[in-house]
Design a protein around this motif. Structure first.
Motif, PDB file in Angstrom:
ATOM      1  N   PRO A 404      89.560  16.005 -35.005  1.00 35.56           N
ATOM      2  CA  PRO A 404      88.166  16.385 -34.727  1.00 35.56           C
ATOM      3  C   PRO A 404      87.997  17.862 -34.393  1.00 35.56           C
ATOM      4  N   VAL A 405      88.941  18.450 -33.650  1.00 28.35           N
ATOM      5  CA  VAL A 405      88.803  19.853 -33.280  1.00 28.35           C
ATOM      6  C   VAL A 405      88.832  20.744 -34.514  1.00 28.35           C
ATOM      7  N   MET A 406      89.581  20.366 -35.553  1.00 29.21           N
ATOM      8  CA  MET A 406      89.597  21.130 -36.793  1.00 29.21           C
ATOM      9  C   MET A 406      88.265  20.995 -37.516  1.00 29.21           C
ATOM     10  N   ARG A 407      87.707  19.800 -37.515  1.00 30.40           N
ATOM     11  CA  ARG A 407      86.426  19.574 -38.177  1.00 30.40           C
ATOM     12  C   ARG A 407      85.308  20.367 -37.505  1.00 30.40           C
ATOM     13  N   VAL A 408      85.298  20.401 -36.176  1.00 30.86           N
ATOM     14  CA  VAL A 408      84.270  21.154 -35.457  1.00 30.86           C
ATOM     15  C   VAL A 408      84.412  22.651 -35.718  1.00 30.86           C
ATOM     16  N   ALA A 409      85.643  23.147 -35.774  1.00 36.66           N
ATOM     17  CA  ALA A 409      85.867  24.566 -36.058  1.00 36.66           C
ATOM     18  C   ALA A 409      85.342  24.925 -37.450  1.00 36.66           C
ATOM     19  N   PHE A 410      85.577  24.048 -38.429  1.00 37.51           N
ATOM     20  CA  PHE A 410      85.054  24.290 -39.775  1.00 37.51           C
ATOM     21  C   PHE A 410      83.526  24.201 -39.802  1.00 37.51           C
ATOM     22  N   LYS A 411      82.959  23.321 -38.995  1.00 41.52           N
ATOM     23  CA  LYS A 411      81.497  23.208 -38.931  1.00 41.52           C
ATOM     24  C   LYS A 411      80.880  24.516 -38.442  1.00 41.52           C
ATOM     25  N   GLN A 412      81.485  25.107 -37.406  1.00 44.36           N
ATOM     26  CA  GLN A 412      80.999  26.389 -36.902  1.00 44.36           C
ATOM     27  C   GLN A 412      81.139  27.491 -37.947  1.00 44.36           C
ATOM     28  N   LEU A 413      82.273  27.480 -38.653  1.00 43.61           N
ATOM     29  CA  LEU A 413      82.491  28.474 -39.704  1.00 43.61           C
ATOM     30  C   LEU A 413      81.445  28.329 -40.799  1.00 43.61           C
ATOM     31  N   HIS A 414      81.184  27.104 -41.211  1.00 44.02           N
ATOM     32  CA  HIS A 414      80.172  26.825 -42.237  1.00 44.02           C
ATOM     33  C   HIS A 414      78.815  27.374 -41.810  1.00 44.02           C
ATOM     34  N   LYS A 415      78.455  27.165 -40.548  1.00 42.82           N
ATOM     35  CA  LYS A 415      77.162  27.622 -40.034  1.00 42.82           C
ATOM     36  C   LYS A 415      77.057  29.142 -40.072  1.00 42.82           C
ATOM     37  N   ARG A 416      78.098  29.857 -39.622  1.00 38.45           N
ATOM     38  CA  ARG A 416      78.056  31.325 -39.589  1.00 38.45           C
ATOM     39  C   ARG A 416      77.953  31.914 -40.994  1.00 38.45           C
ATOM     40  N   VAL A 417      78.687  31.350 -41.925  1.00 38.61           N
ATOM     41  CA  VAL A 417      78.650  31.865 -43.300  1.00 38.61           C
ATOM     42  C   VAL A 417      77.291  31.592 -43.931  1.00 38.61           C
ATOM     43  N   GLU A 418      76.759  30.407 -43.691  1.00 36.77           N
ATOM     44  CA  GLU A 418      75.445  30.061 -44.265  1.00 36.77           C
ATOM     45  C   GLU A 418      74.350  30.970 -43.719  1.00 36.77           C
ATOM     46  N   PRO A 424      70.316  32.130 -52.558  1.00 38.11           N
ATOM     47  CA  PRO A 424      70.672  31.028 -53.478  1.00 38.11           C
ATOM     48  C   PRO A 424      71.918  31.318 -54.307  1.00 38.11           C
ATOM     49  N   GLU A 425      72.098  32.586 -54.695  1.00 36.77           N
ATOM     50  CA  GLU A 425      73.265  32.920 -55.520  1.00 36.77           C
ATOM     51  C   GLU A 425      74.572  32.812 -54.732  1.00 36.77           C
ATOM     52  N   ASN A 426      74.461  32.730 -53.413  1.00 37.30           N
ATOM     53  CA  ASN A 426      75.657  32.605 -52.577  1.00 37.30           C
ATOM     54  C   ASN A 426      75.848  31.182 -52.057  1.00 37.30           C
ATOM     55  N   GLU A 427      75.324  30.210 -52.790  1.00 34.34           N
ATOM     56  CA  GLU A 427      75.373  28.821 -52.366  1.00 34.34           C
ATOM     57  C   GLU A 427      76.799  28.340 -52.116  1.00 34.34           C
TER      58      GLU A 427
END
Length: 751
Positions: A404-418, A424-427
């Motif tokens: 779970p800690v890895m999944r949460v870390a990736f979730k935060q990364l996904h949010k910052r990049v988004e 749209p071209e950077n989808e």
């Protein structure tokens, strides 16, 4: 047919009690089969007490039947390793292993000259010896001492190491020259055959009236024989570790960086990246991951670094492509928390590839000329597609297995990049950011070199290695979402492009589900260990000693049992030992059961009684792995023992020291040997590592804080009315200066 080469190394050291020990087989490499020029490329980190003397390497020829043959050895002294500031990196000639050179132990002597009238007498009191090398089949020795002055010698035979005898030699006046030396030799007396050399001490007695103390035994002489050479990279780091309270101000600065940063570009972490060299960045990243894991703040820590990295990136194609602190920290974080997960996902398919040993090749320049190129290519494509499909299906079906800690870390990364690349071209950028770590820096390297991720005990042979390389290339393309297909030089990989492109949709779906997790599932409670409850940490067949009955204290008293270890229990057959009852996990002397690779697990029951279980492992690798695994899950137990007996208890006494009861005669250990991501987390050592980085970069910190109002001696800084960056640098300088003064304070001997 060539040697089946392997390498192991050992360390001789002196414990805190003064007792010198020799630890054979601390590490053993994989075996390189049928090769007179073997390449290992394996790296080991070993935490040693300050009193170690030598580091030894032996190159062996592995034999399936019988004992392995020694090809040659290298022995490096502590002084030789420490003399090179950046470490030793060179070819070193192997020498023959000679019993006269394999010595250990110390001897207690008192040597001096007694002058009475015109009579001069050399007096040498041979008091006792300890930890002599075993030379007899029983695992012991029958030592006697010989004292030599110039060409005169006196011999006293005894079968007991506690001599307490004084040997005297009357000297002539002309013998008292500057060249005169006293040599004390220790030998093992044999009734049949020649005596075995145990070591010697040489000293001059003319310059001082009396020499007294413990002296380390040395080899007989040089043993230079050309047997080839071994290239080594060895670095010795000696450090003084202070008690935890002295590191708390630095910990506070690091914690402050992620829980209440003044601004994203001004904190202790950003200052650390400023002063860290590229060469040390990976070690620093791993150390920081351990620190923040221990503080329960690893997700905010990674989020802080990743946010800073994302905000400084203008071209999405270069995101996390450098070896920045953020990139290295994410990479080391996955190894620290995800190794069990990686094994669950990859081990079955990796084992299958190793077992099948298929000939697979797509590059026409590498296909065997004696085979049909078309047939090899067609069969290779079919097998690679099968393997790749199995790997991808195993990964995308592993959402519930991912920590779970890895999944949460990736979730935060996904949010910052988004947030940063919302166009749209950077989808695809938010997917690429995660897959770049998940596939390119975690799963693909593990497929390429399974040995380095403990997926296999041995390196792959040439054929299997080529298969793994092709699969790692294909998985990298999957991690890149197929965006670079057809643009590289390796157009012969084209037959795999369809399956890679078909996988993109399932990979995106997998990543969406992977980050669909609640933040609250990750506990904020500091958790040093990274094992999840009830997850099997290690399992396999071992041989357990049947403790009942003195007649069973033989090598045949070990019975095969299946063991499995979790973070809560060590179990076998119908028995289960709570991990909280474990109070020591140690090696056992070879002569205790006439067996190598035996360990003991000491537990304490509710009544305070100690119980010892002896377990025999099939080889040194297995021994190290089980020692490491059990030590790690029990490292924070409250009732750990400070000492133990490395021998067995027979006839009312211990074989190692002949004592009748506990406590033990040797200091217990807690270090593990599985590699960086499996080391126990030691907060003081970790913080000391970060402190040293700041200390080495103190000049850079001073420049950043140049406009602050500091005292000229640098002891304290006035941090009022400072710009944010200047204030952080000034506070860090004050913390570093306080630590430096404490470390050099008289009487500070914590190591």
């Amino acid at each position: 047919g060539g040697f089946k080469s392997l390498l192991f190394f050992s360390v001789t050291r002196t414990e805190s009690s003064g007792q010198q020990t020799c630890n054979p087989y601390l590490f053993r490499t994989a075996t390189v089969w049928k090769n007179l020029n073997p390449f290992w490329g394996e790296e080991y980190t070993l935490h040693l007490p300050m009193g170690f003397h030598t580091l030894s390497f032996q190159v062996m020829d592995e034999d399936t039947i019988g004992h392995d043959d020694v090809i040659g050895k290298i022995t490096l002294s502590k002084e030789a390793i420490g003399s090179q500031a950046k470490g030793l990196d060179s070819w070193v000639n192997l020498t023959r292993v000679n019993p006269d050179e394999e010595v250990q132990g110390e001897i207690h002597l008192s040597v001096g000259l007694l002058k009475v009238a015109e009579k001069i007498t050399l007096q040498c009191e041979v008091i006792e010896a300890r930890d002599l090398a075993p030379r007899d089949i029983s695992g012991t020795s029958d030592p006697f001492a010989r004292v030599i002055f110039n060409n005169h010698s006196i011999i006293k035979k005894t079968r007991f190491p506690h001599w307490g005898e004084t040997l005297e030699l009357e000297l002539d006046q002309e013998e008292l020259s500057e060249e005169g030396t006293v040599t004390v030799e220790v030998w093992d007396w044999d009734m049949v055959g020649k005596n075995d050399f145990l070591g010697k001490v040489r000293m001059r007695v003319l310059s001082t009236p009396l020499l007294q103390g413990w002296f380390r035994l040395l080899p007989l002489g040089n043993n230079e024989v050309d047997l080839g050479a071994l290239r080594l990279k060895v670095r010795l780091v000696e450090d003084r570790i202070l008690p935890s309270m002295y590191y708390q101000p630095l910990i506070d600065r690091l914690v402050e960086s992620v829980i209440s940063p003044t601004e994203v570009n001004s904190s202790a972490l950003t200052m650390l990246e400023e002063v860290t060299t590229v060469e040390s960045r990976q070690d620093v990243a791993m150390t920081l991951v351990k620190i923040y894991l221990g503080q329960g703040l690893v997700v905010p820590f990674l989020d802080y670094l990743n946010t800073r990295e994302v905000n400084h990136t203008t071209d999405p194609n270069t995101l996390f492509r450098s070896n920045s602190l953020a990139s290295k920290a994410m990479e080391q974080f996955m190894k620290a928390v995800g190794m069990l997960y990686l094994h669950e996902v990859l081990k079955p398919i990796i084992n299958r590839i190793f077992d099948e040993k298929k000939y697979i090749e797509l590059d026409p320049c590498k296909i065997d000329l004696n085979l049909s190129e078309a047939e090899v290519r067609d069969s290779s494509v079919e097998m690679l597609q099968g393997y790749l499909t199995s790997i991808i299906e195993s990964i995308v079906g592993s959402i519930d297995q991912c920590p779970p800690v890895m999944r949460v870390a990736f979730k935060q990364l996904h949010k910052r990049v988004e947030e940063q690349f919302a166009e749209p071209e950077n989808e695809d950028v938010k997917y690429l950011a995660i897959s770049g770590f998940f596939f390119l820096r975690f799963f693909a390297p593990a497929i390429l070199t399974p040995k380095l991720f403990q997926l296999r005990d041995q390196h792959a042979d040439t054929r299997t290695s080529r298969t793994l390389l092709l699969l790692a290339k294909a998985l990298q393309s999957v991690g890149n979402l197929g965006l670079q297909l057809g643009h590289g030089k390796e157009q012969w990989m084209a037959p795999l492009h369809p399956i890679i492109l078909r996988s993109v949709a399932s990979v995106k779906d997998f990543l969406d589900k992977l980050i669909d997790i609640d933040h609250d599932i990750v506990s904020e409670v500091p958790q040093r260990a990274v094992f999840m409850p009830s997850v099997t940490v290690k399992e396999g067949y071992l041989h357990k000693h049947k403790a009942e009955g003195p007649q069973l204290l033989s090598r045949f008293a070990f019975k095969k049992r299946y063991f499995w270890l979790t973070s809560e229990t060590l179990s076998y057959v119908r028995s289960s030992i709570p991990i909280q009852c474990v109070c020591a996990v140690e090696r056992v002397d070879e002569n205790a059961f006439q067996q190598q690779n035996v360990m003991q697990v000491i537990t304490q029951d509710n009544d305070g009684q100690l119980h010892t279980m002896y377990i025999h492992c099939k080889n040194v690798n297995e021994l190290n792995q089980w020692l490491s695994a059990i030590r790690k899950v029990s490292i924070y137990n409250e009732r750990m023992l400070p000492s133990f007996h490395p021998g067995a208890h027979r006839s009312g006494k211990w074989t190692c020291c002949l004592q009748a009861d506990r406590p033990g005669c040797s200091r217990t250990h807690s270090a593990v040997t599985l590699g960086d991501w499996s080391d126990p987390l030691d907060p003081d050592v970790e913080t000391q590592t970060i402190y040293k980085q700041f200390l080495q970069g103190r000049d850079k910190l001073s420049l950043i804080a140049l406009h602050t109002s500091c005292l000229t001696d640098g002891a304290k800084c006035n941090v009022q009315h400072l710009k944010p960056g200047q204030g952080v640098a000034a506070r860090l300088l004050a913390v570093i200066e306080d630590l430096e003064q404490t470390r050099h304070r008289p009487g500070s001997t914590n190591v």
